[in-house]
Design an enzyme around this catalytic site. Structure first.
Site, mmCIF file in Angstrom:
data_model
loop_
_atom_site.group_PDB
_atom_site.id
_atom_site.type_symbol
_atom_site.label_atom_id
_atom_site.label_comp_id
_atom_site.label_asym_id
_atom_site.label_seq_id
_atom_site.Cartn_x
_atom_site.Cartn_y
_atom_site.Cartn_z
ATOM 1 N N ASP A 45 0.881 -1.159 0.000
ATOM 2 C CA ASP A 45 0.000 0.000 0.000
ATOM 3 C C ASP A 45 0.926 1.219 0.000
ATOM 4 O O ASP A 45 2.110 1.124 0.360
ATOM 5 C CB ASP A 45 -0.939 0.002 1.216
ATOM 6 C CG ASP A 45 -2.116 0.958 1.004
ATOM 7 O OD1 ASP A 45 -2.052 1.802 0.073
ATOM 8 O OD2 ASP A 45 -3.105 0.877 1.760
HETATM 9 C C1 BGC Z 1 -4.897 3.402 0.056
HETATM 10 C C2 BGC Z 1 -4.971 2.400 -1.090
HETATM 11 C C3 BGC Z 1 -4.717 3.082 -2.382
HETATM 12 C C4 BGC Z 1 -3.371 3.769 -2.331
HETATM 13 C C5 BGC Z 1 -3.021 4.511 -3.603
HETATM 14 C C6 BGC Z 1 -3.625 4.227 0.005
HETATM 15 O O1 BGC Z 1 -3.708 5.280 0.908
HETATM 16 O O2 BGC Z 1 -4.965 2.719 1.278
HETATM 17 O O3 BGC Z 1 -6.221 1.772 -1.093
HETATM 18 O O4 BGC Z 1 -4.767 2.169 -3.429
HETATM 19 O O5 BGC Z 1 -3.392 4.727 -1.282
HETATM 20 O O6 BGC Z 1 -3.821 5.634 -3.745
#
Ligand code: BGC
Length: 755
Positions: free
Chosen positions: A229
């Site tokens: 993530d």
């Molecule tokens: C979120 C993810 C997301 C990623 C990219 C993170 O803060 O938890 O779900 O895909 O950011 O935007």
């Protein structure tokens, strides 16, 4: 592309650099070798491609795309085909926008109604979540776009999401928090899995060898890449060792240097690094080699699809005969959300929507008077707005009141503080109810809310966050163009305090203990026989369905066999409709035995029926449908016994019932000690024989009938004796005046039983 040979041409530095992105949204490209960068974006319910300033919190603009209904909305469709189709549409948009991986689906379990990201997640039920995730992945990947199932794992709260430690026991982890990933990984092979921010039992997901290698790869056979993530990497070197391939976002030259150093020092082997790079490149080339150059998508067509998807999903929770509304009537549409619907959530999934349809514009040709009623952003009753709304309601045939949770109270990045809608909205319902008996409520928010006003309204349509075409979709249902067919993918308790995680959520500091264990959602409410506002699986239709002829192809089976279950469902009403047939397995529970929930969803099918039409629905159940996770065996185990087969219109409306006896093919060896109770020993045939003989020989001189009458019954006495351990018997028998039973004899007996 021959990925192995490509990797063999790379320098160590190039390999290390491949392990993290080139920037916020792209994988690393290597010009010298012709390796192109690939763009990845959120996800899950629309394409959020940023071309200017980048962020992962939905702050900066992205290119226009369709904002489809969110996961919490579409899950209520229980419709694999529809969700697969939504994946195809998303995949087509990705091809047109040159996006190689769409960051979704999001499948974390709704442990508490307060999780700020519940709007993105499917369900409280792991089987439903997994089946829908698999359909979504199949759809997107059919367009040769990768997916990233997220957030792996046990990431069911937003509060301190980057530092919290989800403390979850093994059985709960396996039965509740992992299966959605497991089903999707095994059935649909997502090109990537996104590891979550949090720790799991003390180890960050991004460093978690057990999670990313032992479970994901060794057990489930995952062969693609794990991506972090955004910002989830804790220790880059440990991450690579654990099986965390791609760090996002990129630009961390410091981490590349750590990787280089670790390879030089031998901490990371060259084979390991090569494998990491291969897994990343495999995804890049899977996309590049199937790139549809010049692809475009039709915004209008996709907007209409979003409308259909929402209308097929939103559950109608209450209807005292008022819906559908007749198009020739006069209606008051009240509440700011009627004009500015809340249709998507805040954070990384936030899409720059193509266009947003509200219910007022969508009601062309229908006599509608609108009054704002409340100010969305402030929880303050505005007397003038309220008075205007009441007046508007007074003159109408019915009032449709649009309520929900404002953006500021529900988003990625933090949790909701309670399960309430703002007081000014409740006040609007209360005041309108004084002058208007026909009230229809439309709710727009990402999760469950409390409804203290439920008794004063005639209908409740739960739109969830229904995507950019939500206004039209709501009208489709309330004016009867679409027959509602959604059913709740989560339980609505009466009050937050009724929720099983209530006592522990959001944890203490970084410690998030999942103490309610397997009793999440309906598994808890059922076991407690607790009354709920709306049960899991509940949703109404404008037609009626009758169920019958439940058949099982066998009444006894080994746990290695498959059970085929069929039943009939008939549309007995006067209009076409869709019904979601739910199959639950009623667990075999023995007092003092394995603790289990009463029943679990193990099958569902959505069937479309014309008036008078009848169809047969078929389910196949295998071992897993009857199994629980046994932590001694480290595997799924079925306890021999009878299991109920329950067919329901909802989890609380079971309409057909039968049973099957399932026999385990795995014997769990019981180990006896001198602390085994007489009851334990007697439950073993050999033990029963030996103890029986022993009791006779022992001649305790005890007046069994006399003691039993004092205790009330012989059963009570036997139960009491059954709880005595062998250890205590050695002294007890002597004390009761019988023959002495020595410790040596006890140990001999234990040995015999264990042999
Ligand atoms: C979120 C993810 C997301 C990623 C990219 C993170 O803060 O938890 O779900 O895909 O950011 O935007």
């Amino acid at each position: 592309m021959d990925i192995k040979s490509l990797v063999s041409q790379m320098t160590l530095e190039e390999k290390a650099s491949m392990c993290s992105g080139a920037n916020f949204w792209q994988t690393q490209g290597i010009e010298r070798l012709g390796i192109p960068p690939m763009t990845v974006t959120d996800g899950p319910c629309g394409v959020r491609k940023q071309e200017g300033a980048a962020d992962h919190l939905g702050i900066h603009e992205s290119v226009k795309a369709i904002s489809f209904p969110t996961g919490a909305c579409v899950a209520n469709s229980f419709d694999r085909d529809l969700i697969r189709r939504s994946g195809e549409v998303l995949g087509e948009e990705c091809q047109a926008l040159d996006v190689g991986i769409l960051l979704g689906p999001a499948v974390n379990i709704k442990r508490s109604p307060l999780c700020g990201r519940n709007f993105e997640y499917y369900s409280e039920d792991p089987y439903l979540s997994g089946e829908l995730a698999a359909a979504y992945i199949d759809g997107v990947q059919s367009q040769n776009i990768g997916t990233s199932i997220k957030h792996f794992a046990a990431n069911s709260q937003e509060h301190r999401r980057m530092t919290s430690d989800s403390i979850v026991d093994e059985r709960t982890f396996r039965e509740i928090y992992l299966p959605a990933f497991e089903i999707a990984v095994k059935n649909s092979k997502p090109r990537t899995v996104m590891c979550s921010y949090n720790k799991i039992n003390g180890t960050f997901a991004s460093d978690n060898h057990r999670l990313l290698t032992e479970i994901l790869r060794d057990e489930w056979g995952f062969e693609n890449a794990v991506v972090s993530d955004w910002g989830a990497v804790n220790d880059r070197v440990e991450g690579i060792i654990a099986g965390m391939d791609l760090e996002m976002p990129g630009n961390s030259t410091e981490n590349d240097a750590f990787v280089l150093e670790a390879v030089k020092s031998g901490k990371i082997s060259m084979e390991k690094l090569d494998l990491t790079v291969e897994r990343i490149l495999k995804q890049v080339y899977a996309y590049m080699e199937n790139r549809k150059e010049g692809a475009v998508f039709d915004y209008e067509r996709d907007h209409e699809f979003a409308r259909n998807l929402a209308a097929e999903s939103m559950p109608l929770l209450k209807n005292d005969g008022i819906l559908p509304l007749c198009k020739s009537g006069t209606y008051a549409f009240l509440g700011k959300f009627a004009e500015s619907p809340r249709f998507q959530g805040g954070g990384s999934s936030h899409v720059n929507s193509y266009k947003v349809t509200n219910s007022i514009e969508a009601a062309k040709g229908i006599n509608i008077a609108y009054a704002q009623g409340y100010i969305t952003e402030e929880d303050r009753t505005d007397d003038d707005l309220l008075a205007e709304a009441v007046k508007t309601a007074q003159n109408a045939d019915a009032a449709v009141i649009f309520i929900g949770i404002p953006d500021a109270l529900e988003s990625e990045g933090f949790d909701r503080a309670n399960m309430k809608i703002p007081v000014c909205q409740e006040k609007l319902i209360e005041e309108v109810a004084k002058v208007q008996q026909n009230i229809v409520i439309v709710v727009e928010c990402g999760g469950a809310i409390e409804m203290p006003w439920i008794g004063s309204v005639k209908a409740v349509l739960y739109a969830y966050l229904g995507g950019e075409a939500v206004g039209a979709a709501v009208n489709d249902i309330i004016f009867g163009d679409v027959n509602p067919s959604g059913k709740l993918a989560e339980t609505f308790p009466h009050r937050l305090e009724d929720n099983p995680s209530y006592l522990y959520y959001i944890g203490e500091g970084d410690k998030a203990e999942y103490r309610e264990g397997i009793f999440v959602g309906y598994r808890y409410y059922d076991k407690k026989k607790a009354d709920v506002l709306f049960p899991f699986g509940h949703g109404l239709s404008y037609t009626n369905f009758d169920y019958g002829e439940l058949t099982l192809d066998k009444n006894e089976m080994d746990d290695t066999e498959t059970l085929t279950v069929t039943c009939k469902v008939k549309n007995t009403g006067s209009r076409e409709g869709k019904e979601i047939v739910q199959l639950y397995v009623g667990n075999n529970c023995v007092p003092g035995g394995t603790i289990k929930s009463d029943k679990e969803l193990r099958g569902f099918e959505k069937v479309s029926l014309q008036p008078g039409e009848e169809k047969t629905v078929e389910f196949k159940l295998n071992k897993r449908a009857f199994a629980y996770y046994n932590t001694e065996l480290n595997g799924w185990h079925v306890e021999s016994g009878e299991y109920k087969i329950l067919i329901g219109k909802s989890s609380r409306e079971i309409v057909l019932e039968s049973a099957v006896a399932v026999k385990s093919t795995t014997q769990i060896k019981r180990v006896f000690t001198i602390n085994s109770t007489l009851g334990d020993i007697m439950s073993n045939p050999k033990g029963q024989e030996i103890v029986g003989q022993m009791m006779q020989q022992a001649n305790t001189g005890m007046d069994i009938d006399g003691v039993a009458s004092v205790l009330g019954s012989k059963e009570a006495l036997m139960e009491m004796i059954g709880n005595i351990p062998l250890r205590t018997l050695t002294s007890a028998m002597g004390a009761m005046g019988g023959n002495k039973f020595t410790k040596e004899q006890a140990e001999g007996l234990v040995q015999l039983l264990n042999s």
